[in-house]
Design a protein around this motif. Structure first.
Motif, PDB file in Angstrom:
ATOM      1  N   SER A 228      59.348 -32.085 -22.455  1.00  0.00           N
ATOM      2  CA  SER A 228      59.888 -30.741 -22.201  1.00  0.00           C
ATOM      3  C   SER A 228      58.762 -29.787 -21.809  1.00  0.00           C
ATOM      4  N   ILE A 229      57.578 -29.954 -22.404  1.00  0.00           N
ATOM      5  CA  ILE A 229      56.422 -29.120 -22.068  1.00  0.00           C
ATOM      6  C   ILE A 229      55.955 -29.382 -20.637  1.00  0.00           C
ATOM      7  N   THR A 230      56.035 -30.638 -20.200  1.00  0.00           N
ATOM      8  CA  THR A 230      55.607 -30.952 -18.823  1.00  0.00           C
ATOM      9  C   THR A 230      56.467 -30.224 -17.791  1.00  0.00           C
ATOM     10  N   MET A 231      57.637 -29.751 -18.207  1.00  0.00           N
ATOM     11  CA  MET A 231      58.488 -29.013 -17.276  1.00  0.00           C
ATOM     12  C   MET A 231      57.877 -27.670 -16.878  1.00  0.00           C
ATOM     13  N   LEU A 232      56.983 -27.134 -17.696  1.00  0.00           N
ATOM     14  CA  LEU A 232      56.380 -25.832 -17.373  1.00  0.00           C
ATOM     15  C   LEU A 232      55.557 -25.890 -16.078  1.00  0.00           C
ATOM     16  N   PRO A 233      54.549 -26.767 -15.959  1.00  0.00           N
ATOM     17  CA  PRO A 233      53.814 -26.828 -14.683  1.00  0.00           C
ATOM     18  C   PRO A 233      54.691 -27.289 -13.518  1.00  0.00           C
ATOM     19  N   VAL A 234      55.662 -28.152 -13.802  1.00  0.00           N
ATOM     20  CA  VAL A 234      56.540 -28.640 -12.733  1.00  0.00           C
ATOM     21  C   VAL A 234      57.398 -27.502 -12.181  1.00  0.00           C
ATOM     22  N   ILE A 235      57.847 -26.612 -13.066  1.00  0.00           N
ATOM     23  CA  ILE A 235      58.668 -25.466 -12.642  1.00  0.00           C
ATOM     24  C   ILE A 235      57.824 -24.437 -11.897  1.00  0.00           C
ATOM     25  N   ILE A 236      56.558 -24.306 -12.274  1.00  0.00           N
ATOM     26  CA  ILE A 236      55.666 -23.338 -11.616  1.00  0.00           C
ATOM     27  C   ILE A 236      55.244 -23.815 -10.224  1.00  0.00           C
ATOM     28  N   LEU A 237      55.179 -25.131 -10.029  1.00  0.00           N
ATOM     29  CA  LEU A 237      54.681 -25.705  -8.779  1.00  0.00           C
ATOM     30  C   LEU A 237      55.361 -25.159  -7.515  1.00  0.00           C
ATOM     31  N   PRO A 238      56.699 -25.055  -7.448  1.00  0.00           N
ATOM     32  CA  PRO A 238      57.313 -24.520  -6.219  1.00  0.00           C
ATOM     33  C   PRO A 238      56.823 -23.114  -5.874  1.00  0.00           C
ATOM     34  N   TYR A 239      56.530 -22.317  -6.898  1.00  0.00           N
ATOM     35  CA  TYR A 239      56.008 -20.965  -6.666  1.00  0.00           C
ATOM     36  C   TYR A 239      54.571 -21.018  -6.163  1.00  0.00           C
ATOM     37  N   VAL A 240      53.777 -21.911  -6.749  1.00  0.00           N
ATOM     38  CA  VAL A 240      52.364 -22.032  -6.376  1.00  0.00           C
ATOM     39  C   VAL A 240      52.206 -22.403  -4.904  1.00  0.00           C
ATOM     40  N   ILE A 241      53.073 -23.281  -4.412  1.00  0.00           N
ATOM     41  CA  ILE A 241      52.959 -23.723  -3.011  1.00  0.00           C
ATOM     42  C   ILE A 241      53.699 -22.791  -2.051  1.00  0.00           C
ATOM     43  N   GLY A 242      54.263 -21.700  -2.571  1.00  0.00           N
ATOM     44  CA  GLY A 242      54.929 -20.721  -1.710  1.00  0.00           C
ATOM     45  C   GLY A 242      56.324 -21.100  -1.282  1.00  0.00           C
ATOM     46  N   PHE A 243      56.923 -22.050  -1.969  1.00  0.00           N
ATOM     47  CA  PHE A 243      58.280 -22.498  -1.628  1.00  0.00           C
ATOM     48  C   PHE A 243      59.330 -21.520  -2.129  1.00  0.00           C
ATOM     49  N   VAL A 244      59.058 -20.887  -3.288  1.00  0.00           N
ATOM     50  CA  VAL A 244      59.983 -19.925  -3.880  1.00  0.00           C
ATOM     51  C   VAL A 244      59.197 -18.693  -4.320  1.00  0.00           C
ATOM     52  N   GLY A 245      59.953 -17.657  -4.716  1.00  0.00           N
ATOM     53  CA  GLY A 245      59.321 -16.420  -5.172  1.00  0.00           C
ATOM     54  C   GLY A 245      59.577 -16.168  -6.644  1.00  0.00           C
ATOM     55  N   LEU A 246      59.331 -14.938  -7.058  1.00  0.00           N
ATOM     56  CA  LEU A 246      59.491 -14.567  -8.466  1.00  0.00           C
ATOM     57  C   LEU A 246      60.947 -14.613  -8.915  1.00  0.00           C
ATOM     58  N   ILE A 247      61.877 -14.466  -7.983  1.00  0.00           N
ATOM     59  CA  ILE A 247      63.307 -14.527  -8.327  1.00  0.00           C
ATOM     60  C   ILE A 247      63.641 -15.893  -8.926  1.00  0.00           C
ATOM     61  N   PHE A 248      62.957 -16.931  -8.454  1.00  0.00           N
ATOM     62  CA  PHE A 248      63.118 -18.265  -9.043  1.00  0.00           C
ATOM     63  C   PHE A 248      62.227 -18.417 -10.272  1.00  0.00           C
ATOM     64  N   LEU A 249      60.977 -18.026 -10.150  1.00  0.00           N
ATOM     65  CA  LEU A 249      59.980 -18.340 -11.169  1.00  0.00           C
ATOM     66  C   LEU A 249      60.301 -17.745 -12.531  1.00  0.00           C
ATOM     67  N   ILE A 250      60.592 -16.452 -12.593  1.00  0.00           N
ATOM     68  CA  ILE A 250      60.743 -15.784 -13.889  1.00  0.00           C
ATOM     69  C   ILE A 250      61.921 -16.332 -14.700  1.00  0.00           C
ATOM     70  N   PRO A 251      63.152 -16.355 -14.142  1.00  0.00           N
ATOM     71  CA  PRO A 251      64.256 -16.907 -14.952  1.00  0.00           C
ATOM     72  C   PRO A 251      64.101 -18.396 -15.257  1.00  0.00           C
ATOM     73  N   SER A 252      63.512 -19.164 -14.336  1.00  0.00           N
ATOM     74  CA  SER A 252      63.346 -20.596 -14.592  1.00  0.00           C
ATOM     75  C   SER A 252      62.333 -20.830 -15.718  1.00  0.00           C
ATOM     76  N   LEU A 253      61.314 -19.978 -15.781  1.00  0.00           N
ATOM     77  CA  LEU A 253      60.357 -20.084 -16.892  1.00  0.00           C
ATOM     78  C   LEU A 253      61.023 -19.747 -18.231  1.00  0.00           C
ATOM     79  N   ILE A 254      61.867 -18.731 -18.226  1.00  0.00           N
ATOM     80  CA  ILE A 254      62.593 -18.362 -19.453  1.00  0.00           C
ATOM     81  C   ILE A 254      63.476 -19.517 -19.915  1.00  0.00           C
ATOM     82  N   LEU A 255      64.203 -20.128 -18.965  1.00  0.00           N
ATOM     83  CA  LEU A 255      65.057 -21.273 -19.288  1.00  0.00           C
ATOM     84  C   LEU A 255      64.233 -22.441 -19.832  1.00  0.00           C
ATOM     85  N   THR A 256      63.065 -22.652 -19.247  1.00  0.00           N
ATOM     86  CA  THR A 256      62.204 -23.764 -19.657  1.00  0.00           C
ATOM     87  C   THR A 256      61.592 -23.530 -21.030  1.00  0.00           C
TER      88      THR A 256
END
Length: 303
Positions: A228-256
């Motif tokens: 479950s912890i490994t999901m944190l960097p995996v969820i951040i990765l799409p944002y890091v590579i510029g695939f998604v923005g904060l609209i994805f990142l913030i709620p997905s981090l909360i869910l994770t």
């Protein structure tokens, strides 16, 4: 004339029943997840294809997933008969025989791959073929009865549908759709190991080497939490590579983070014991979690 009509009507009802049982072989609930993730992969692609082509492609991928499910039920019918979770499937109940399931699964496999090659493109067809073969031969036949890592390695098959959705639209592979793959791949172990905790008696009867049976409860709880912890960097990765923005990142981090919390609560329970209610809540939340993550991909793109 009346007798003839009655016979025709009875035949139609029986035929519909048989089709219904064959459809159950395709694991409809798994197919629904395949349809959804494949559609997200397709819609997240940078280019738009005609609606008709998109629908045909998604349907064919779901048929391929259903074919793999049918072949899985064909091979595992002896195990399914032993487990309360699966004993009511079509083959153990005698509603479909093994030969019918085998022919049905092979036919759907060949049809879905050839049709996807014709209506979409070669790379999508090859990925679908790889998915079916991997699920049937690597996961079902080779790994499932031999190693507790069956879920980890076998998870690759379930992680490919959104990648295929992307290739249907683009006829190419890139780093962006691989983030879909990584999310599902690293999500799968904690999802299924939570189930295996409160269904361990089923797996014991079927002699399937799931983690609670081979490594014990404590190790299983730890692995659920770690994955479950490994999901944190995996969820951040799409944002890091510029695939998604904060609209994805913030709620997905909360869910994770909430997912991490649930798994930690399960882990810190009494040593070598587990709370069945917490294990069930993790399994249930994990399904909702994956669904919401993929919904957030779409919301991010729209906004």
């Amino acid at each position: 004339m009346i007798k003839s009509r009655t016979k025709n009507r009875n035949f139609s009802q029986e035929d519909a029943f048989n089709l219904s049982e064959l459809f159950k072989l395709m694991k409809p609930r798994v197919m629904s997840l395949v349809i959804f993730t494949c559609a997200v992969g397709l819609l997240m692609a940078p280019n738009i294809i005609p609606t008709k082509e998109a629908i045909i492609g998604i349907v064919l991928v779901s048929i391929g997933a259903g074919a793999a499910g049918a072949l899985n039920m064909w091979y595992e019918s002896d195990l399914d008969a032993l487990m309360t979770r699966t004993c009511l499937r079509p083959i153990p109940t005698g509603k479909v025989n093994k030969n019918q399931a085998l022919v049905f699964g092979i036919f759907l496999s060949v049809f879905s791959v050839i049709a996807l090659d014709y209506y979409s493109n070669r790379i999508s067809a090859c990925l679908l073929l790889f998915t079916i073969l991997f699920y049937v031969f690597i996961y079902t036949i080779w790994l499932k009865r031999k190693t507790p890592q069956n879920i980890v390695i076998g998870g690759a098959a379930g992680a490919l549908p959104p990648v295929i959705g992307w290739t249907i639209a683009t006829d190419s592979l890139s780093f962006e759709p691989l983030t879909f793959f990584l999310i599902i791949f690293f999500w799968t172990p904690s999802h299924f190991w939570a189930l295996s905790l409160y269904k361990s008696s089923d797996y014991k009867k079927a002699k399937i080497p799931m983690l609670p049976l081979t490594n014990g409860i404590e190790s299983t709880k730890l692995n659920i939490f770690v994955y479950s912890i490994t999901m944190l960097p995996v969820i951040i990765l799409p944002y890091v590579i510029g695939f998604v923005g904060l609209i994805f990142l913030i709620p997905s981090l909360i869910l994770t983070i909430y997912y991490n919390y649930l798994c930690f609560e399960l882990y810190k329970f009494k040593k070598n014991k587990f709370d069945a209610k917490k294990a069930r809540s993790i399994f249930g939340y994990s399904i909702l979690y994956l669904f919401l993550i993929f919904v957030l991909f779409l919301i991010d793109k729209i906004l």
